[in-house]
Motif scaffolding. Structure first.
Motif, PDB file in Angstrom:
ATOM      1  N   VAL A 179       0.844  -1.189   0.000  1.00 49.74           N
ATOM      2  CA  VAL A 179       0.000   0.000   0.000  1.00 49.74           C
ATOM      3  C   VAL A 179       0.880   1.240   0.000  1.00 49.74           C
ATOM      4  CG1 VAL A 179      -1.760   1.291   1.233  1.00 49.74           C
ATOM      5  CG2 VAL A 179      -1.834  -1.211   1.228  1.00 49.74           C
ATOM      6  N   ASP A 180       0.683   2.094  -0.992  1.00 47.92           N
ATOM      7  CA  ASP A 180       1.401   3.368  -1.097  1.00 47.92           C
ATOM      8  C   ASP A 180       0.425   4.482  -0.742  1.00 47.92           C
ATOM      9  OD1 ASP A 180       2.750   5.667  -1.772  1.00 47.92           O
ATOM     10  OD2 ASP A 180       3.520   4.908  -3.677  1.00 47.92           O
ATOM     11  N   CYS A 181       0.438   4.856   0.539  1.00 49.29           N
ATOM     12  CA  CYS A 181      -0.522   5.865   1.003  1.00 49.29           C
ATOM     13  C   CYS A 181      -0.200   7.245   0.445  1.00 49.29           C
ATOM     14  CB  CYS A 181      -0.523   5.909   2.535  1.00 49.29           C
ATOM     15  SG  CYS A 181      -1.089   4.374   3.303  1.00 49.29           S
ATOM     16  N   THR A 182       1.059   7.494   0.120  1.00 51.52           N
ATOM     17  CA  THR A 182       1.440   8.810  -0.414  1.00 51.52           C
ATOM     18  C   THR A 182       0.817   9.051  -1.777  1.00 51.52           C
ATOM     19  OG1 THR A 182       3.539   8.730   0.774  1.00 51.52           O
ATOM     20  CG2 THR A 182       3.373  10.291  -1.071  1.00 51.52           C
ATOM     21  N   ARG A 226       1.711  -1.982  -9.990  1.00 54.32           N
ATOM     22  CA  ARG A 226       0.502  -1.276  -9.576  1.00 54.32           C
ATOM     23  C   ARG A 226      -0.736  -1.962 -10.122  1.00 54.32           C
ATOM     24  NH1 ARG A 226       0.214   4.823 -11.295  1.00 54.32           N
ATOM     25  NH2 ARG A 226      -0.769   3.967 -13.147  1.00 54.32           N
ATOM     26  N   ILE A 227      -1.717  -2.233  -9.246  1.00 51.69           N
ATOM     27  CA  ILE A 227      -2.973  -2.813  -9.707  1.00 51.69           C
ATOM     28  C   ILE A 227      -4.146  -1.857  -9.497  1.00 51.69           C
ATOM     29  CG2 ILE A 227      -2.193  -5.169  -9.289  1.00 51.69           C
ATOM     30  CD1 ILE A 227      -3.983  -5.209  -6.817  1.00 51.69           C
ATOM     31  N   LEU A 228      -3.930  -0.758  -8.792  1.00 55.47           N
ATOM     32  CA  LEU A 228      -4.952   0.276  -8.661  1.00 55.47           C
ATOM     33  C   LEU A 228      -4.350   1.610  -9.064  1.00 55.47           C
ATOM     34  CD1 LEU A 228      -6.842  -0.451  -5.316  1.00 55.47           C
ATOM     35  CD2 LEU A 228      -7.659  -0.768  -7.635  1.00 55.47           C
ATOM     36  N   PRO A 229      -5.001   2.361  -9.932  1.00 57.22           N
ATOM     37  CA  PRO A 229      -4.469   3.675 -10.328  1.00 57.22           C
ATOM     38  C   PRO A 229      -4.712   4.712  -9.235  1.00 57.22           C
ATOM     39  CG  PRO A 229      -6.601   3.311 -11.337  1.00 57.22           C
ATOM     40  CD  PRO A 229      -6.255   2.030 -10.610  1.00 57.22           C
ATOM     41  N   PRO A 230      -4.006   5.847  -9.290  1.00 57.75           N
ATOM     42  CA  PRO A 230      -4.258   6.920  -8.323  1.00 57.75           C
ATOM     43  C   PRO A 230      -5.701   7.411  -8.414  1.00 57.75           C
ATOM     44  CG  PRO A 230      -2.226   7.302  -9.551  1.00 57.75           C
ATOM     45  CD  PRO A 230      -2.939   6.177 -10.232  1.00 57.75           C
ATOM     46  N   GLN A 285     -12.818   6.274  -6.525  1.00 62.00           N
ATOM     47  CA  GLN A 285     -11.771   5.531  -7.190  1.00 62.00           C
ATOM     48  C   GLN A 285     -10.546   5.450  -6.292  1.00 62.00           C
ATOM     49  OE1 GLN A 285     -10.888   7.016 -11.083  1.00 62.00           O
ATOM     50  NE2 GLN A 285     -12.991   6.857 -11.825  1.00 62.00           N
ATOM     51  N   GLY A 286      -9.592   4.616  -6.693  1.00 60.30           N
ATOM     52  CA  GLY A 286      -8.329   4.548  -5.986  1.00 60.30           C
ATOM     53  C   GLY A 286      -8.335   3.638  -4.778  1.00 60.30           C
ATOM     54  N   LEU A 287      -7.313   3.782  -3.955  1.00 62.21           N
ATOM     55  CA  LEU A 287      -7.076   2.877  -2.842  1.00 62.21           C
ATOM     56  C   LEU A 287      -8.195   2.893  -1.816  1.00 62.21           C
ATOM     57  CD1 LEU A 287      -5.245   0.968  -1.285  1.00 62.21           C
ATOM     58  CD2 LEU A 287      -4.067   2.954  -0.356  1.00 62.21           C
TER      59      LEU A 287
END
Length: 248
Positions: free
Chosen positions: A6-9, A20-24, A30-32
């Motif tokens: 998980v890239d919270c930034t 990456r499996i979810l885009p910003p 959308q997103g995380l």
């Protein structure tokens, strides 16, 4: 096994080597955050079940991600034989090396719930008939049909009150959605000692989609709405619910 990062930034989710499996996020849905909210809602709604991780360690159990509800699950009962089908998208094996390919896995579970109409308490699978549609169905996109003996080399013998037989397989396709239906041919009794004519057990229609759907989402529609990932409910069936289309 999967390792999620998980890239919270940057509001992204990756699998294994930071793929990456979810885009910003570009909107609140959308997103995380949206992914985690949907996943939590599915957990609370009973989409998943606890299952053994391995047969070698009886106490080892984990979360089985083949859904029990939603557009990627289906259930049908034919002459007392129940078939439950489910599909999942495998993002870490999709769209690799610049190719537009989408990898899916599916699970088939079958169990004999009651005796056959003639009173026979067992039946055995002898062949399969699988119909795969990759993308939106239509005259220019005919289905792929797979006929063959057994499933993964096995001829499961089902008995009333016996354990559920389960197998998994996988496939890929160039469309982001698709569907699977078909039938399993059974013989009353067993292959060695048949007690009647073979009969077909329905495989419920299930969808291949990137997400099994959100709990509470509107149901209905039909196969012509495959791009939306919705299929109507039929009598005796649940859900919407690929094996060998370019796969195993």
């Amino acid at each position: 096994e999967k390792a999620l990062f998980v890239d919270c930034t940057h509001d992204t989710l990756h699998v294994y080597g930071m793929r990456r499996i979810l885009p910003p996020s570009v909107s609140p849905r959308q997103g995380l955050l949206a992914w985690m909210e949907d996943y939590a809602e599915r957990l609370a709604a009973g989409y998943y079940r606890i299952s053994p991780i391995t047969t070698e360690v009886s106490e080892a159990a984990g979360l089985n991600l083949y859904p029990l509800r939603g557009r990627c699950f289906g259930e049908a009962v034919t002459q007392g034989v129940r078939v439950r089908a489910a599909t999942i998208f495998v993002p870490e094996m999709s769209e690799g090396h610049g190719q537009r390919k989408f990898f899916f896995s599916y699970s088939m579970r079958m169990q004999m719930l009651s005796p056959l109409p003639d009173g026979c308490n067992s039946c055995q699978l002898i062949s399969r008939h699988l119909v795969f549609t990759k993308g939106r169905p239509g005259p220019g996109n005919p289905p792929d049909v797979v006929d063959g003996e057994a499933v993964i080399g096995k001829y499961p013998l089902l008995t009333v009150g016996g354990e559920e037989f389960t197998y998994q397989s996988c496939t890929w396709m160039r469309a982001t959605t698709g569907c699977l239906t078909g039938s399993f041919r059974m013989v009353p009794g067993s292959r060695a000692s048949p007690r009647g004519e073979p009969f077909d057990v329905e495989i419920p229609l299930v969808l291949f989609h990137r997400s099994p759907g959100r709990p509470g989402a509107a149901a209905g529609g039909g196969v012509d709405q495959l791009g939306e990932g919705r299929v109507g409910h039929g009598a005796g069936r649940r859900g919407a619910g690929l094996e060998e289309v370019g796969g195993v």
